[in-house]
Design a protein around this motif. Sequence first.
Motif, mmCIF file in Angstrom:
data_model
loop_
_atom_site.group_PDB
_atom_site.id
_atom_site.type_symbol
_atom_site.label_atom_id
_atom_site.label_comp_id
_atom_site.label_asym_id
_atom_site.label_seq_id
_atom_site.Cartn_x
_atom_site.Cartn_y
_atom_site.Cartn_z
ATOM 1 N N ALA A 175 0.410 0.086 6.929
ATOM 2 C CA ALA A 175 -0.963 0.146 6.411
ATOM 3 C C ALA A 175 -1.755 1.264 7.077
ATOM 4 C CB ALA A 175 -1.660 -1.193 6.611
ATOM 5 N N ALA A 176 -1.490 1.531 8.347
ATOM 6 C CA ALA A 176 -2.220 2.582 9.071
ATOM 7 C C ALA A 176 -1.910 3.970 8.515
ATOM 8 C CB ALA A 176 -1.891 2.517 10.559
ATOM 9 N N LEU A 177 -0.807 4.117 7.799
ATOM 10 C CA LEU A 177 -0.459 5.418 7.233
ATOM 11 C C LEU A 177 -1.458 5.869 6.170
ATOM 12 C CD1 LEU A 177 3.419 5.114 6.858
ATOM 13 C CD2 LEU A 177 2.136 6.331 8.634
ATOM 14 N N GLN A 178 -2.205 4.933 5.607
ATOM 15 C CA GLN A 178 -3.146 5.305 4.548
ATOM 16 C C GLN A 178 -4.260 6.210 5.058
ATOM 17 O OE1 GLN A 178 -4.796 1.763 2.856
ATOM 18 N NE2 GLN A 178 -5.808 1.157 4.733
ATOM 19 N N ASP A 179 -4.430 6.293 6.367
ATOM 20 C CA ASP A 179 -5.450 7.149 6.947
ATOM 21 C C ASP A 179 -4.960 8.581 7.151
ATOM 22 O OD1 ASP A 179 -7.156 4.947 7.070
ATOM 23 O OD2 ASP A 179 -6.478 4.417 9.089
ATOM 24 N N GLN A 180 -3.681 8.836 6.846
ATOM 25 C CA GLN A 180 -3.079 10.159 7.036
ATOM 26 C C GLN A 180 -3.153 10.974 5.750
ATOM 27 O OE1 GLN A 180 -1.944 10.971 10.116
ATOM 28 N NE2 GLN A 180 -2.498 8.922 10.800
ATOM 29 N N THR A 181 -3.060 12.278 5.908
ATOM 30 C CA THR A 181 -2.957 13.159 4.748
ATOM 31 C C THR A 181 -1.574 12.972 4.141
ATOM 32 O OG1 THR A 181 -4.417 14.764 5.793
ATOM 33 C CG2 THR A 181 -3.058 15.550 3.979
ATOM 34 N N VAL A 182 -1.529 12.769 2.849
ATOM 35 C CA VAL A 182 -0.263 12.487 2.176
ATOM 36 C C VAL A 182 0.539 13.776 2.016
ATOM 37 C CG1 VAL A 182 0.816 11.628 0.067
ATOM 38 C CG2 VAL A 182 -1.248 10.528 0.949
ATOM 39 N N ASP A 183 1.763 13.728 2.509
ATOM 40 C CA ASP A 183 2.721 14.802 2.284
ATOM 41 C C ASP A 183 4.106 14.177 2.167
ATOM 42 O OD1 ASP A 183 3.588 14.250 4.891
ATOM 43 O OD2 ASP A 183 2.768 16.078 5.741
ATOM 44 N N GLU A 184 5.117 14.998 1.939
ATOM 45 C CA GLU A 184 6.471 14.474 1.732
ATOM 46 C C GLU A 184 6.972 13.668 2.921
ATOM 47 O OE1 GLU A 184 8.629 18.046 0.947
ATOM 48 O OE2 GLU A 184 7.996 18.116 -1.142
ATOM 49 N N GLU A 185 6.680 14.122 4.130
ATOM 50 C CA GLU A 185 7.156 13.423 5.318
ATOM 51 C C GLU A 185 6.486 12.062 5.482
ATOM 52 O OE1 GLU A 185 7.130 15.738 8.865
ATOM 53 O OE2 GLU A 185 8.383 17.301 8.001
ATOM 54 N N LEU A 186 5.209 11.982 5.140
ATOM 55 C CA LEU A 186 4.511 10.700 5.226
ATOM 56 C C LEU A 186 5.108 9.712 4.227
ATOM 57 C CD1 LEU A 186 2.108 9.074 6.437
ATOM 58 C CD2 LEU A 186 0.816 9.822 4.444
ATOM 59 N N VAL A 187 5.377 10.176 3.019
ATOM 60 C CA VAL A 187 5.971 9.302 2.000
ATOM 61 C C VAL A 187 7.351 8.834 2.448
ATOM 62 C CG1 VAL A 187 6.814 9.196 -0.388
ATOM 63 C CG2 VAL A 187 4.630 10.314 0.117
ATOM 64 N N ALA A 188 8.152 9.741 2.999
ATOM 65 C CA ALA A 188 9.484 9.359 3.488
ATOM 66 C C ALA A 188 9.386 8.337 4.616
ATOM 67 C CB ALA A 188 10.242 10.604 3.953
ATOM 68 N N ALA A 189 8.451 8.539 5.533
ATOM 69 C CA ALA A 189 8.259 7.594 6.636
ATOM 70 C C ALA A 189 7.827 6.231 6.103
ATOM 71 C CB ALA A 189 7.236 8.125 7.641
ATOM 72 N N ALA A 190 6.933 6.228 5.126
ATOM 73 C CA ALA A 190 6.461 4.966 4.553
ATOM 74 C C ALA A 190 7.598 4.219 3.863
ATOM 75 C CB ALA A 190 5.317 5.231 3.573
ATOM 76 N N ILE A 191 8.402 4.934 3.097
ATOM 77 C CA ILE A 191 9.535 4.298 2.414
ATOM 78 C C ILE A 191 10.520 3.729 3.434
ATOM 79 C CG2 ILE A 191 11.579 4.764 0.990
ATOM 80 C CD1 ILE A 191 9.769 6.683 -0.651
ATOM 81 N N ALA A 192 10.846 4.517 4.453
ATOM 82 C CA ALA A 192 11.767 4.037 5.492
ATOM 83 C C ALA A 192 11.185 2.820 6.208
ATOM 84 C CB ALA A 192 12.055 5.155 6.491
ATOM 85 N N GLY A 193 9.888 2.833 6.467
ATOM 86 C CA GLY A 193 9.242 1.700 7.124
ATOM 87 C C GLY A 193 9.274 0.444 6.275
ATOM 88 N N VAL A 194 8.999 0.596 5.001
ATOM 89 C CA VAL A 194 9.025 -0.562 4.096
ATOM 90 C C VAL A 194 10.429 -1.159 4.059
ATOM 91 C CG1 VAL A 194 8.888 -1.224 1.655
ATOM 92 C CG2 VAL A 194 7.052 0.113 2.689
#
Length: 76
Positions: free
Chosen positions: A13-32
């Motif tokens: 949930a804390a990732l929503q405060d970050q600027t969205v880029d490919e690495e953030l999306v990959a990190a979110a998917i891996a985290g989920v």
Amino acid sequence: MNYPIPKSPQEIAALQDQTVDEELVAAAIAGVIQVSRSQGRSLEELKAEVLEDDGLLDIDQRCWLSSILAQAWDSL
């Protein structure tokens, strides 16, 4: 990767405060995926949740995301 893989729903949930880029999306998917596995959930359960109508993504986007989750699940 600039983002660590989240280890809890709160970190995801804390990732929503970050600027969205490919690495953030990959990190979110891996985290989920990691959080889902730690909760004993299956890939099929996770895909079913992603495919539920939520008003945020249309059906094509949800299907695409479901496919990406399945690929990542097998890779992690």
